[in-house]
Scaffold this motif. Sequence first.
Motif, PDB file in Angstrom:
ATOM      1  N   VAL A  45      33.761  30.002  54.100  1.00 22.76           N
ATOM      2  CA  VAL A  45      32.791  29.481  55.068  1.00 22.76           C
ATOM      3  C   VAL A  45      33.453  29.434  56.438  1.00 22.76           C
ATOM      4  O   VAL A  45      34.502  28.797  56.615  1.00 22.76           O
ATOM      5  CB  VAL A  45      32.305  28.078  54.662  1.00 22.76           C
ATOM      6  CG1 VAL A  45      31.434  27.477  55.772  1.00 22.76           C
ATOM      7  CG2 VAL A  45      31.532  28.136  53.353  1.00 22.76           C
ATOM      8  N   TRP A 100      37.926  26.052  53.553  1.00 15.96           N
ATOM      9  CA  TRP A 100      36.788  26.223  52.650  1.00 15.96           C
ATOM     10  C   TRP A 100      36.719  27.674  52.186  1.00 15.96           C
ATOM     11  O   TRP A 100      36.132  28.536  52.839  1.00 15.96           O
ATOM     12  CB  TRP A 100      35.494  25.803  53.345  1.00 15.96           C
ATOM     13  CG  TRP A 100      35.363  24.316  53.475  1.00 15.96           C
ATOM     14  CD1 TRP A 100      36.360  23.390  53.371  1.00 15.96           C
ATOM     15  CD2 TRP A 100      34.169  23.579  53.725  1.00 15.96           C
ATOM     16  NE1 TRP A 100      35.869  22.132  53.562  1.00 15.96           N
ATOM     17  CE2 TRP A 100      34.523  22.210  53.778  1.00 15.96           C
ATOM     18  CE3 TRP A 100      32.848  23.935  53.923  1.00 15.96           C
ATOM     19  CZ2 TRP A 100      33.596  21.203  54.006  1.00 15.96           C
ATOM     20  CZ3 TRP A 100      31.911  22.931  54.169  1.00 15.96           C
ATOM     21  CH2 TRP A 100      32.278  21.587  54.197  1.00 15.96           C
ATOM     22  N   LYS A 150      22.298  31.414  56.189  1.00 18.88           N
ATOM     23  CA  LYS A 150      21.928  30.104  55.650  1.00 18.88           C
ATOM     24  C   LYS A 150      23.113  29.156  55.516  1.00 18.88           C
ATOM     25  O   LYS A 150      23.008  27.965  55.830  1.00 18.88           O
ATOM     26  CB  LYS A 150      21.259  30.283  54.281  1.00 18.88           C
ATOM     27  CG  LYS A 150      20.654  28.997  53.723  1.00 18.88           C
ATOM     28  CD  LYS A 150      19.818  29.284  52.486  1.00 18.88           C
ATOM     29  CE  LYS A 150      19.134  28.009  51.988  1.00 18.88           C
ATOM     30  NZ  LYS A 150      18.295  28.265  50.792  1.00 18.88           N
ATOM     31  N   TYR A 151      24.264  29.685  55.069  1.00 16.24           N
ATOM     32  CA  TYR A 151      25.411  28.813  54.777  1.00 16.24           C
ATOM     33  C   TYR A 151      26.689  29.187  55.533  1.00 16.24           C
ATOM     34  O   TYR A 151      27.728  28.576  55.299  1.00 16.24           O
ATOM     35  CB  TYR A 151      25.710  28.835  53.269  1.00 16.24           C
ATOM     36  CG  TYR A 151      24.611  28.256  52.419  1.00 16.24           C
ATOM     37  CD1 TYR A 151      24.306  26.891  52.469  1.00 16.24           C
ATOM     38  CD2 TYR A 151      23.860  29.069  51.570  1.00 16.24           C
ATOM     39  CE1 TYR A 151      23.299  26.362  51.685  1.00 16.24           C
ATOM     40  CE2 TYR A 151      22.849  28.544  50.782  1.00 16.24           C
ATOM     41  CZ  TYR A 151      22.570  27.190  50.851  1.00 16.24           C
ATOM     42  OH  TYR A 151      21.564  26.667  50.068  1.00 16.24           O
ATOM     43  N   ASN A 152      26.637  30.175  56.405  1.00 18.59           N
ATOM     44  CA  ASN A 152      27.847  30.659  57.085  1.00 18.59           C
ATOM     45  C   ASN A 152      28.892  31.135  56.077  1.00 18.59           C
ATOM     46  O   ASN A 152      30.098  31.045  56.326  1.00 18.59           O
ATOM     47  CB  ASN A 152      28.459  29.572  57.977  1.00 18.59           C
ATOM     48  CG  ASN A 152      27.538  29.143  59.091  1.00 18.59           C
ATOM     49  OD1 ASN A 152      26.703  29.917  59.559  1.00 18.59           O
ATOM     50  ND2 ASN A 152      27.662  27.900  59.523  1.00 18.59           N
ATOM     51  N   LEU A 153      28.436  31.646  54.946  1.00 18.43           N
ATOM     52  CA  LEU A 153      29.335  32.033  53.863  1.00 18.43           C
ATOM     53  C   LEU A 153      29.480  33.553  53.796  1.00 18.43           C
ATOM     54  O   LEU A 153      28.493  34.277  53.654  1.00 18.43           O
ATOM     55  CB  LEU A 153      28.829  31.485  52.533  1.00 18.43           C
ATOM     56  CG  LEU A 153      29.776  31.625  51.331  1.00 18.43           C
ATOM     57  CD1 LEU A 153      29.578  30.462  50.364  1.00 18.43           C
ATOM     58  CD2 LEU A 153      29.544  32.941  50.584  1.00 18.43           C
ATOM     59  N   SER A 169      32.270  28.424  60.163  1.00 21.69           N
ATOM     60  CA  SER A 169      31.171  27.807  60.898  1.00 21.69           C
ATOM     61  C   SER A 169      30.714  28.681  62.059  1.00 21.69           C
ATOM     62  O   SER A 169      31.526  29.302  62.753  1.00 21.69           O
ATOM     63  CB  SER A 169      31.598  26.437  61.425  1.00 21.69           C
ATOM     64  OG  SER A 169      30.621  25.910  62.301  1.00 21.69           O
ATOM     65  N   LEU A 194      24.420  35.338  52.459  1.00 23.02           N
ATOM     66  CA  LEU A 194      24.433  33.883  52.628  1.00 23.02           C
ATOM     67  C   LEU A 194      25.003  33.456  53.979  1.00 23.02           C
ATOM     68  O   LEU A 194      25.211  32.270  54.214  1.00 23.02           O
ATOM     69  CB  LEU A 194      25.242  33.237  51.495  1.00 23.02           C
ATOM     70  CG  LEU A 194      24.644  33.391  50.091  1.00 23.02           C
ATOM     71  CD1 LEU A 194      25.562  32.763  49.042  1.00 23.02           C
ATOM     72  CD2 LEU A 194      23.256  32.774  50.014  1.00 23.02           C
TER      73      LEU A 194
END
Length: 224
Positions: free
Chosen positions: A98, A84, A179-182, A100, A176
């Motif tokens: 991303v 990702w 919130k999004y592991n980005l 995790s 981010l």
Amino acid sequence: MKACAGSHAAHSNQIPDRQVISRLDADRHGFAGSRIASKKLRQVEGGSLKDLPLAEVYRLLEPGPVVMLTTAHKGRPNVMTMSWHMMVEFEPPLVACVVSSANYSFSALRGTGECVIGIPARRLAAQVVKVGNSSGRDIDKFKAFGLTPLAAKHVAPPLIGECFANLECRVAERRLVNKYNLFVLRVLKAWIDPGQRKPKTIHHQGYGTFVVDGETLRLKSRMR
């Protein structure tokens, strides 16, 4: 048409009726044609298209080649498999990815802000899967799967000697992550192995299914 309608209304001292106004607004916003076209569309239900569970969407949009991401924490290197990711800027190169929070690499990347993205060719496919199926909490994945760590120039995490390309990265944006592991990464240095000519990358389609780069198409395009 709108000017004529307005002039006619002004000369006749009459206000255009609602139907005319609605039609003018629809034309202005391009809605009228859409309504007409939508009436001609065939319904999906009962046709040749079938419903796809939303949980399967990622299998259609896996963005790019499967890569391996290395980190280093307290002098201990680790490597994980990642699919990702996406480019977000040409120069300087920025890559969004991303990772995790459940991954062992997450805390190292967040804590140190450094990593290396190694891009493997098809011949490393089996090792890529094994790396993805194990955790650095339990084993030294470099030793376990025959990968060679090489010293990077700008960051502590190692390059992967078997990959045909390696990108030294530093975290450039963290907003981010919670919130999004980005993470947004800035590429500081890029390396390639000239000995691996025309490498074929692998692309994940979910549940252990991969596709390999195929035929190359060269078309006239203004896109970079």
